[in-house]
Write a protein that holds these residues in place. Sequence first.
Motif, PDB file in Angstrom:
ATOM      1  N   ASP A 129      44.367  28.489  49.273  1.00 48.60           N
ATOM      2  CA  ASP A 129      45.233  28.875  48.163  1.00 48.60           C
ATOM      3  C   ASP A 129      46.676  28.959  48.658  1.00 48.60           C
ATOM      4  OD1 ASP A 129      46.191  29.741  45.764  1.00 48.60           O
ATOM      5  OD2 ASP A 129      45.433  31.785  45.939  1.00 48.60           O
ATOM      6  N   PHE A 130      47.226  27.784  49.017  1.00 39.23           N
ATOM      7  CA  PHE A 130      48.544  27.768  49.634  1.00 39.23           C
ATOM      8  C   PHE A 130      49.662  28.081  48.643  1.00 39.23           C
ATOM      9  CE2 PHE A 130      47.714  23.542  48.083  1.00 39.23           C
ATOM     10  CZ  PHE A 130      48.922  23.134  47.542  1.00 39.23           C
ATOM     11  N   LEU A 131      49.428  27.822  47.357  1.00 36.05           N
ATOM     12  CA  LEU A 131      50.478  28.066  46.374  1.00 36.05           C
ATOM     13  C   LEU A 131      50.845  29.542  46.291  1.00 36.05           C
ATOM     14  CD1 LEU A 131      49.336  25.713  43.481  1.00 36.05           C
ATOM     15  CD2 LEU A 131      51.271  25.375  45.000  1.00 36.05           C
ATOM     16  N   SER A 132      49.825  30.415  46.344  1.00 37.95           N
ATOM     17  CA  SER A 132      50.073  31.841  46.180  1.00 37.95           C
ATOM     18  C   SER A 132      50.668  32.489  47.417  1.00 37.95           C
ATOM     19  CB  SER A 132      48.767  32.557  45.795  1.00 37.95           C
ATOM     20  OG  SER A 132      48.314  32.117  44.542  1.00 37.95           O
ATOM     21  N   LYS A 133      50.794  31.745  48.506  1.00 38.67           N
ATOM     22  CA  LYS A 133      51.397  32.301  49.714  1.00 38.67           C
ATOM     23  C   LYS A 133      52.910  32.366  49.616  1.00 38.67           C
ATOM     24  CE  LYS A 133      47.648  30.880  52.818  1.00 38.67           C
ATOM     25  NZ  LYS A 133      47.271  30.058  53.991  1.00 38.67           N
ATOM     26  N   GLU A 134      53.489  31.595  48.703  1.00 36.84           N
ATOM     27  CA  GLU A 134      54.929  31.629  48.531  1.00 36.84           C
ATOM     28  C   GLU A 134      55.329  32.939  47.850  1.00 36.84           C
ATOM     29  OE1 GLU A 134      56.902  29.376  49.780  1.00 36.84           O
ATOM     30  OE2 GLU A 134      55.177  28.243  50.507  1.00 36.84           O
ATOM     31  N   PRO A 135      56.369  33.619  48.331  1.00 36.14           N
ATOM     32  CA  PRO A 135      56.717  34.942  47.794  1.00 36.14           C
ATOM     33  C   PRO A 135      57.086  34.946  46.323  1.00 36.14           C
ATOM     34  CG  PRO A 135      58.438  34.113  49.271  1.00 36.14           C
ATOM     35  CD  PRO A 135      57.257  33.210  49.417  1.00 36.14           C
ATOM     36  N   GLU A 136      57.634  33.829  45.827  1.00 42.22           N
ATOM     37  CA  GLU A 136      58.063  33.791  44.430  1.00 42.22           C
ATOM     38  C   GLU A 136      56.949  33.329  43.488  1.00 42.22           C
ATOM     39  OE1 GLU A 136      58.953  29.723  46.168  1.00 42.22           O
ATOM     40  OE2 GLU A 136      59.061  31.815  46.806  1.00 42.22           O
ATOM     41  N   VAL A 137      55.774  33.058  44.040  1.00 44.20           N
ATOM     42  CA  VAL A 137      54.661  32.532  43.245  1.00 44.20           C
ATOM     43  C   VAL A 137      53.614  33.625  43.029  1.00 44.20           C
ATOM     44  CG1 VAL A 137      52.759  30.879  43.248  1.00 44.20           C
ATOM     45  CG2 VAL A 137      55.025  30.161  43.988  1.00 44.20           C
ATOM     46  N   LEU A 138      53.052  33.663  41.839  1.00 42.84           N
ATOM     47  CA  LEU A 138      52.018  34.639  41.507  1.00 42.84           C
ATOM     48  C   LEU A 138      50.902  33.939  40.750  1.00 42.84           C
ATOM     49  CD1 LEU A 138      51.386  37.728  41.617  1.00 42.84           C
ATOM     50  CD2 LEU A 138      52.323  37.849  39.300  1.00 42.84           C
ATOM     51  N   ARG A 139      49.690  34.202  41.154  1.00 47.40           N
ATOM     52  CA  ARG A 139      48.530  33.607  40.501  1.00 47.40           C
ATOM     53  C   ARG A 139      47.907  34.632  39.556  1.00 47.40           C
ATOM     54  NH1 ARG A 139      44.049  30.311  43.958  1.00 47.40           N
ATOM     55  NH2 ARG A 139      42.586  29.768  42.306  1.00 47.40           N
ATOM     56  N   VAL A 140      47.915  34.333  38.282  1.00 50.38           N
ATOM     57  CA  VAL A 140      47.403  35.253  37.272  1.00 50.38           C
ATOM     58  C   VAL A 140      46.043  34.740  36.808  1.00 50.38           C
ATOM     59  CG1 VAL A 140      47.866  36.405  35.083  1.00 50.38           C
ATOM     60  CG2 VAL A 140      49.777  35.737  36.574  1.00 50.38           C
ATOM     61  N   ARG A 141      44.994  35.491  37.141  1.00 50.48           N
ATOM     62  CA  ARG A 141      43.654  35.123  36.680  1.00 50.48           C
ATOM     63  C   ARG A 141      43.442  35.711  35.295  1.00 50.48           C
ATOM     64  NH1 ARG A 141      44.500  35.402  42.446  1.00 50.48           N
ATOM     65  NH2 ARG A 141      42.857  34.231  43.488  1.00 50.48           N
ATOM     66  N   MET A 142      42.817  34.943  34.422  1.00 46.52           N
ATOM     67  CA  MET A 142      42.617  35.435  33.061  1.00 46.52           C
ATOM     68  C   MET A 142      41.304  34.961  32.460  1.00 46.52           C
ATOM     69  SD  MET A 142      45.739  33.322  31.243  1.00 46.52           S
ATOM     70  CE  MET A 142      46.990  33.704  32.451  1.00 46.52           C
ATOM     71  N   ALA A 143      40.732  35.863  31.673  1.00 50.41           N
ATOM     72  CA  ALA A 143      39.534  35.566  30.887  1.00 50.41           C
ATOM     73  C   ALA A 143      39.700  36.290  29.567  1.00 50.41           C
ATOM     74  CB  ALA A 143      38.277  36.036  31.619  1.00 50.41           C
ATOM     75  N   ASP A 144      39.822  35.547  28.509  1.00 50.04           N
ATOM     76  CA  ASP A 144      40.133  36.108  27.195  1.00 50.04           C
ATOM     77  C   ASP A 144      41.447  36.885  27.299  1.00 50.04           C
ATOM     78  OD1 ASP A 144      37.839  34.988  26.055  1.00 50.04           O
ATOM     79  OD2 ASP A 144      36.605  36.659  26.725  1.00 50.04           O
ATOM     80  N   GLU A 145      41.433  38.177  26.945  1.00 47.58           N
ATOM     81  CA  GLU A 145      42.656  38.978  26.959  1.00 47.58           C
ATOM     82  C   GLU A 145      42.828  39.756  28.258  1.00 47.58           C
ATOM     83  OE1 GLU A 145      45.012  38.815  24.502  1.00 47.58           O
ATOM     84  OE2 GLU A 145      43.688  37.206  23.825  1.00 47.58           O
ATOM     85  N   LEU A 146      41.936  39.577  29.204  1.00 44.92           N
ATOM     86  CA  LEU A 146      42.021  40.277  30.485  1.00 44.92           C
ATOM     87  C   LEU A 146      42.791  39.412  31.480  1.00 44.92           C
ATOM     88  CD1 LEU A 146      41.185  42.703  32.191  1.00 44.92           C
ATOM     89  CD2 LEU A 146      39.003  41.574  32.634  1.00 44.92           C
ATOM     90  N   ARG A 147      43.898  39.945  31.996  1.00 42.06           N
ATOM     91  CA  ARG A 147      44.750  39.199  32.922  1.00 42.06           C
ATOM     92  C   ARG A 147      44.991  40.051  34.160  1.00 42.06           C
ATOM     93  NH1 ARG A 147      47.288  39.361  27.908  1.00 42.06           N
ATOM     94  NH2 ARG A 147      46.949  37.479  26.640  1.00 42.06           N
ATOM     95  N   VAL A 148      44.743  39.467  35.329  1.00 42.68           N
ATOM     96  CA  VAL A 148      44.857  40.218  36.582  1.00 42.68           C
ATOM     97  C   VAL A 148      45.697  39.431  37.580  1.00 42.68           C
ATOM     98  CG1 VAL A 148      43.604  41.244  38.514  1.00 42.68           C
ATOM     99  CG2 VAL A 148      42.600  41.300  36.224  1.00 42.68           C
TER     100      VAL A 148
END
Length: 361
Positions: A129-148
């Motif tokens: 998961d190299f994209l999320s290692k960048e400090p300005e990048v955030l990976r938002v996981r979501m299922a329906d209305e739940l976002r983490v």
Amino acid sequence: MEQQERKPRVAITHGDTNGVGYELILKIFEDPMMLELCTPIIYGSPKVATYHRKVLGLETQFSVINTADEAKENKLNLLTTFDEEIKVEIGQPSEEATEAARKALKRAMVDVQQGLADVLVMGPDNLPDFLSKEPEVLRVRMADELRVALVTNLLAIKDVPEAITKQRIVEKGEILHTCLRRDLRISNPRIAVLALNPPTDNETDPWGEEEKEMIIPAIEELEQKGIQAFGPYAADKFFGNGDYQQFDAILAMYYDQGLAPLKSLAPDDSISLVTGMPFVCTRAEIGVVYDQAGKGTVDETVLRHAIFMGIDVYRNRINYDKPLASPLPKLYKEKRDESEKVRFAIPKAKEPKKDETEKKE
């Protein structure tokens, strides 16, 4: 042709060539209605795609292209990302299959960054998961209305406390807030921030060192920046009591704290929005699932939702950014609404009661 007038070009990587990537892609684009929503460009191998199509007994047609600017509307375009022969062993992990996924992703990212495609959708692979290692990048996981979203990614538990800083929490909170407003068009998002430690039984001093020195000051700074951040919340009660339903997103401190509840509450595969980058990127959180590869039994819905999400975010960003290009000057000062802060505030610790002598004095 202006951006909003043409169909968005969606770059979709084929993922691990021994996994379920091609099955998902070929099933999705059996439906001609999908071609009315976007111009898909599959980054992969025509030979491997043909092999999977034959094994699965599918009839999805695609047009082979060599560069993204050759992509045609109303067709499933397949861009060749490597010429060398590779051995396809469906259901078996291999270095060749991983390298094929890496080449496809690398080529697709270059094209999206150059504006040859509008959206990047990552197929199932085993790449880091190299994209999320960048400090300005955030990976938002979501299922329906739940976002983490997570403050730290894939760290050993013993390394988490040291990685959590006030600055890092604030940075991730700001990125998440921007994502909710710009990408998902939630006008006034509410963000719940989880605690790292469980609260103690001491009502006057319930939190640990990380909460007092890092998390609570970070929440206060986010509030000062006009972001509706609340917490810290103990994860067990927050999810167990259903408090998460009152928020637009959750900022968890580490992987298991945020994703274990997400996968328990939404057992079907979720999707990710990788935000903080200059281009739109989504991913189907389905995994390579070698044990189901080649059997025709995998549900393609999760990848379809990742494509839909990418298209929606692409259009949302255009609509959000357009008025900001030439903003009108404010004629009044906005008054901040404090009602939400009161509603979701954590009860303050009880003050020690004064004795009768003190009262008389």
